[in-house]
Design a protein around this motif. Structure first.
Motif, PDB file in Angstrom:
ATOM      1  N   ALA A 385       9.172  10.856   5.237  1.00  0.00           N
ATOM      2  CA  ALA A 385       9.429  11.887   4.228  1.00  0.00           C
ATOM      3  C   ALA A 385       8.232  12.042   3.293  1.00  0.00           C
ATOM      4  CB  ALA A 385      10.683  11.535   3.433  1.00  0.00           C
ATOM      5  N   TYR A 386       7.681  10.922   2.854  1.00  0.00           N
ATOM      6  CA  TYR A 386       6.488  10.994   1.997  1.00  0.00           C
ATOM      7  C   TYR A 386       5.327  11.664   2.740  1.00  0.00           C
ATOM      8  CZ  TYR A 386       7.777   8.194  -2.137  1.00  0.00           C
ATOM      9  OH  TYR A 386       8.309   7.744  -3.320  1.00  0.00           O
ATOM     10  N   LYS A 387       5.126  11.274   3.994  1.00  0.00           N
ATOM     11  CA  LYS A 387       4.003  11.836   4.741  1.00  0.00           C
ATOM     12  C   LYS A 387       4.175  13.339   4.947  1.00  0.00           C
ATOM     13  CE  LYS A 387       1.009  11.200   8.728  1.00  0.00           C
ATOM     14  NZ  LYS A 387       0.678  10.404   9.937  1.00  0.00           N
ATOM     15  N   ALA A 388       5.411  13.783   5.151  1.00  0.00           N
ATOM     16  CA  ALA A 388       5.662  15.203   5.361  1.00  0.00           C
ATOM     17  C   ALA A 388       5.256  16.033   4.148  1.00  0.00           C
ATOM     18  CB  ALA A 388       7.145  15.430   5.684  1.00  0.00           C
ATOM     19  N   VAL A 389       5.372  15.466   2.953  1.00  0.00           N
ATOM     20  CA  VAL A 389       5.085  16.209   1.728  1.00  0.00           C
ATOM     21  C   VAL A 389       3.686  15.910   1.192  1.00  0.00           C
ATOM     22  CG1 VAL A 389       5.813  16.616  -0.669  1.00  0.00           C
ATOM     23  CG2 VAL A 389       7.532  16.335   1.137  1.00  0.00           C
ATOM     24  N   TYR A 390       3.297  14.648   1.201  1.00  0.00           N
ATOM     25  CA  TYR A 390       2.026  14.244   0.596  1.00  0.00           C
ATOM     26  C   TYR A 390       0.884  14.149   1.613  1.00  0.00           C
ATOM     27  CZ  TYR A 390       4.433  13.275  -3.772  1.00  0.00           C
ATOM     28  OH  TYR A 390       5.138  13.397  -4.932  1.00  0.00           O
ATOM     29  N   GLY A 391       1.220  14.169   2.897  1.00  0.00           N
ATOM     30  CA  GLY A 391       0.189  14.144   3.912  1.00  0.00           C
ATOM     31  C   GLY A 391      -0.367  12.779   4.238  1.00  0.00           C
ATOM     32  N   VAL A 392       0.149  11.732   3.594  1.00  0.00           N
ATOM     33  CA  VAL A 392      -0.325  10.370   3.849  1.00  0.00           C
ATOM     34  C   VAL A 392       0.878   9.427   3.905  1.00  0.00           C
ATOM     35  CG1 VAL A 392      -2.577  10.697   2.755  1.00  0.00           C
ATOM     36  CG2 VAL A 392      -0.632   9.932   1.368  1.00  0.00           C
ATOM     37  N   GLU A 393       0.693   8.320   4.592  1.00  0.00           N
ATOM     38  CA  GLU A 393       1.725   7.288   4.614  1.00  0.00           C
ATOM     39  C   GLU A 393       1.791   6.600   3.254  1.00  0.00           C
ATOM     40  OE1 GLU A 393       3.747   6.493   7.019  1.00  0.00           O
ATOM     41  OE2 GLU A 393       2.892   7.388   8.838  1.00  0.00           O
ATOM     42  N   PRO A 394       2.970   6.235   2.787  1.00  0.00           N
ATOM     43  CA  PRO A 394       3.046   5.514   1.515  1.00  0.00           C
ATOM     44  C   PRO A 394       2.578   4.074   1.670  1.00  0.00           C
ATOM     45  CG  PRO A 394       5.216   5.633   2.513  1.00  0.00           C
ATOM     46  CD  PRO A 394       4.301   6.461   3.384  1.00  0.00           C
ATOM     47  N   LEU A 395       2.137   3.503   0.570  1.00  0.00           N
ATOM     48  CA  LEU A 395       1.826   2.083   0.529  1.00  0.00           C
ATOM     49  C   LEU A 395       3.079   1.312   0.125  1.00  0.00           C
ATOM     50  CD1 LEU A 395      -1.617   2.200  -1.308  1.00  0.00           C
ATOM     51  CD2 LEU A 395      -1.205   1.957   1.147  1.00  0.00           C
ATOM     52  N   PHE A 396       3.175   0.063   0.544  1.00  0.00           N
ATOM     53  CA  PHE A 396       4.277  -0.805   0.161  1.00  0.00           C
ATOM     54  C   PHE A 396       3.766  -1.763  -0.913  1.00  0.00           C
ATOM     55  CE2 PHE A 396       5.283   0.707   4.371  1.00  0.00           C
ATOM     56  CZ  PHE A 396       6.638   1.015   4.277  1.00  0.00           C
ATOM     57  N   VAL A 397       4.355  -1.717  -2.089  1.00  0.00           N
ATOM     58  CA  VAL A 397       3.824  -2.485  -3.216  1.00  0.00           C
ATOM     59  C   VAL A 397       4.942  -3.225  -3.942  1.00  0.00           C
ATOM     60  CG1 VAL A 397       1.969  -0.796  -3.541  1.00  0.00           C
ATOM     61  CG2 VAL A 397       4.038  -0.625  -4.916  1.00  0.00           C
ATOM     62  N   ARG A 398       4.537  -4.243  -4.694  1.00  0.00           N
ATOM     63  CA  ARG A 398       5.439  -4.950  -5.592  1.00  0.00           C
ATOM     64  C   ARG A 398       5.403  -4.265  -6.955  1.00  0.00           C
ATOM     65  NH1 ARG A 398       4.429 -11.407  -4.534  1.00  0.00           N
ATOM     66  NH2 ARG A 398       4.350 -11.335  -2.256  1.00  0.00           N
ATOM     67  N   GLU A 399       6.546  -4.209  -7.604  1.00  0.00           N
ATOM     68  CA  GLU A 399       6.664  -3.546  -8.904  1.00  0.00           C
ATOM     69  C   GLU A 399       6.722  -4.600 -10.005  1.00  0.00           C
ATOM     70  OE1 GLU A 399       6.878  -1.426 -12.048  1.00  0.00           O
ATOM     71  OE2 GLU A 399       6.743  -0.330 -10.171  1.00  0.00           O
ATOM     72  N   GLY A 400       5.928  -4.390 -11.060  1.00  0.00           N
ATOM     73  CA  GLY A 400       5.925  -5.343 -12.155  1.00  0.00           C
ATOM     74  C   GLY A 400       7.116  -5.228 -13.076  1.00  0.00           C
TER      75      GLY A 400
END
Length: 457
Positions: A385-400
């Motif tokens: 879904a992110y790639k369809a809109v933003y054109g890139v794969e999302p990163l997987f991150v930890r949230e502070g």
């Protein structure tokens, strides 16, 4: 295709969506202030009415011991997954009011940004979910999956009512996955999916000495000053580098592995921009041996959030104050138990107190951290879904930061949370001039539409 029609409806409804968001932002639903209770209840009623207006069913305001929780659903997709959409309508106080460029509860548009308290945390992101559901129902008359909504008014105070609410209404909140948009991306062109959040533990400390304020010329130097006592106590909670000195504070902290550190090092991070956003001189500060990204996502912290006592008005009043107070919060990482940390910190503060004062410590809020497996099926759908809109794969991150419901859903239902935020790093959460990018709201609606249609079996 249904998604094409839904995207078109979402675009057509954008002006109305903005007007409704501005209505919600005008309600000062501050959960941390008792006097704001009527505003909190007004916000809950507004959200419930809007859920019903866009076509959801069983919209209701569920009373708790404190602030209401709003529920609604649409459950007419047999054989399809059920998504629990989470958001919160409560906001932080606007203090200090004098630092706002515009009134905090009068939403103002500056360029592409909507400025108001709650714009990004979380009313603007909540509207993204609501707008996506509205667009699908208007375009197709139905949803591709089953949807439930839970929108609370206590996130900013640790979600204390959700535990009992889930026990009372356990079946009502069952779902396959929880969708949360209450976080930010790394940049407008760099979407992320959060894989873990830190826990939180907060305390209120009060130090009292004499039974009333005293004349400093008569009693000063012979009576223990509570402000001085509390200042000395607080100063001993860290060493010069910011390492927490509370005994056993780090006992349960998992060391970062080489793989962990390599993954964090790959995240795009502009040190200069980050320091500028913080308003700090061009040097970072904190535990030696850790990068800024590691300190803010994967290490525990102890912060003094507030300190007060004595006379602070214009001029001078030469008193020896009778009391001083402070607020402390700790961000906790995996395996750290909030109640254990509360006990360790309380005991240490008591041990640091001089004998001539009395120390009272009250818990404010607490909740454990949580993590989500990247192998969950909904993760792949969210990435697409992110790639369809933003054109890139999302990163997987930890949230502070902390989102209390994530750990609670794991505990009560074994439910994973999919954290897809659309805020930006400079949105000013909890700060003056909080904002939300209108472009991010627009792209967020499109992304959630792709997620819902992609989740359909």
């Amino acid at each position: 295709m249904p998604i094409t029609e839904a995207l078109a409806v979402a675009q057509q409804r954008e002006p109305q969506r903005l007007l409704r968001l501005q209505e919600l932002l005008r309600i000062p639903s501050i959960s941390t202030v008792v006097a704001a209770k009527p505003d909190v209840e007004q916000a809950a009623a507004w959200v419930s009415a809007y859920l019903q207006e866009i076509g959801l069913e069983h919209a209701s305001v569920l009373e708790t011991g404190r602030n209401p929780v709003v529920y609604a659903d649409w459950l007419h997709a047999p054989g399809q997954p059920t998504v629990l959409c989470y958001g919160h309508y409560d906001v932080q106080p606007a203090d200090p009011a004098e630092l706002w460029r515009t009134p905090p509860f009068e939403p103002t548009i500056e360029g592409d940004n909507l400025i108001a308290r709650g714009a990004a945390d979380d009313k603007g992101q909540l509207i993204i979910h609501l707008a996506a559901v509205e667009a699908m129902l208007k375009a197709d008359g139905r949803l591709p999956v089953n949807v439930k909504f839970i929108i609370e008014g206590e996130e900013e105070i640790g979600s204390p009512s959700l535990d009992a609410l889930f026990d009372t209404h356990h079946d009502r909140f069952q779902a396959d996955v929880c969708l949360i948009s209450d976080s930010h991306m790394l940049a407008p062109d760099c979407p992320v999916i959060i894989t873990s959040v830190r826990g939180l533990m907060a305390l209120h400390i009060e130090v009292t000495g004499p039974h009333k304020d005293l004349h400093s010329g008569i009693f000063g130097g012979a009576v223990q000053n509570p402000i001085q006592a509390l200042s000395t106590m607080l100063a001993q909670l860290h060493d010069a580098d910011g390492h927490v000195t509370v005994p056993h504070f780090y006992d349960r902290v998992r060391p970062l592995t080489d793989e962990d550190r390599a993954g964090l090092a790959q995240l795009p991070f502009d040190r200069t921009a980050w320091l500028a956003e913080a308003g700090q001189p061009p040097t970072d500060w904190g535990e030696p041996g850790y990068t800024i990204v590691e300190r803010t996502t994967s290490r525990p912290t102890l912060e003094i959030n507030g300190f007060a006592g004595g006379f602070t008005g214009d001029g001078i009043k030469t008193v020896l104050p009778s009391r001083a107070v402070a607020k402390i919060s700790c961000r906790l990482v995996a395996d750290q138990d909030p109640e254990e940390i509360r006990s360790l910190l309380s005991d240490y503060l008591q041990s640091l107190a001089p004998p001539a004062v009395r120390v009272t410590i009250q818990p404010i809020q607490s909740g454990p951290g949580a993590s989500v497996s990247r192998d969950h099926p909904a993760m792949k759908v969210a990435s697409a879904a992110y790639k369809a809109v933003y054109g890139v794969e999302p990163l997987f991150v930890r949230e502070g930061g902390s989102i209390p419901i994530v750990a609670l859903l794991q505990k009560k239902f074994g439910m994973a949370s999919l954290m897809m935020g659309f805020g930006l790093p400079d949105d000013g959460l909890h700060s003056p001039n909080e904002k939300m990018s209108l472009s991010q709201i627009r792209r967020g609606v499109a992304t959630i539409l792709h997620f819902f249609y992609g989740l359909r079996g």
